[in-house]
Design an enzyme around this catalytic site. Sequence first.
Site, PDB file in Angstrom:
ATOM      1  CB  CYS A   1      -0.897  -0.016   1.233  1.00 13.05           C
ATOM      2  SG  CYS A   1      -2.358   0.996   1.064  1.00 13.05           S
TER       3      CYS A   1
ATOM      4  CB  CYS B   1      -4.344   1.574  -1.562  1.00 14.25           C
ATOM      5  SG  CYS B   1      -2.577   1.840  -1.647  1.00 14.25           S
TER       6      CYS B   1
ATOM      7  CB  CYS C   1       6.205  -3.216  -8.179  1.00 13.52           C
ATOM      8  SG  CYS C   1       4.546  -3.172  -7.501  1.00 13.52           S
TER       9      CYS C   1
END
Length: 159
Positions: free
Chosen positions: A8, A81, A89
């Site tokens: 998140c 989220c 990432c």
Amino acid sequence: MLKILILCTGNSCRSVLGEALINHLGGDRFQAFSAGSHPTGKVNANALATLARHGISTEGFSSQFWDEFDDKDIDIAITVCDSAAGEVCPVYLNNVIRAHWGLPDPAHVTGSPEVIEAAFEATYAALEKRIHQLLALPVETMSKPELTEALNKIGAATL
């Protein structure tokens, strides 16, 4: 044991609840961690209170940066989220099974203590439902594409 990283942005509420639930319910099949792209540096007190109400330990949680897990051999990364879902990432997650289980941030809810508690309880219940669905999957025998599809289906289901 599969290692799951719950991601998140702030790593203070949803990801911590997910980490706690997977570790509590997952037995010897899963080990969960949580992290954020821009961690707040502190776990939300209401998230910890929610865990305590459900009899889950509140010890050992921290709001930490996702790069701290580059040496953990993560098997699955789940974003919880919308902000984290849209972010790039870290490189170490390139070959990891990835899924999105977006949920509203209960930390943004304002109002009476009862309203705020209800928001955290709703987030907890949604994550608990999704984690039970994860636990029902035969993950040990599923291919990466099958598991990715199944996890994203869990995240897309109406709660």
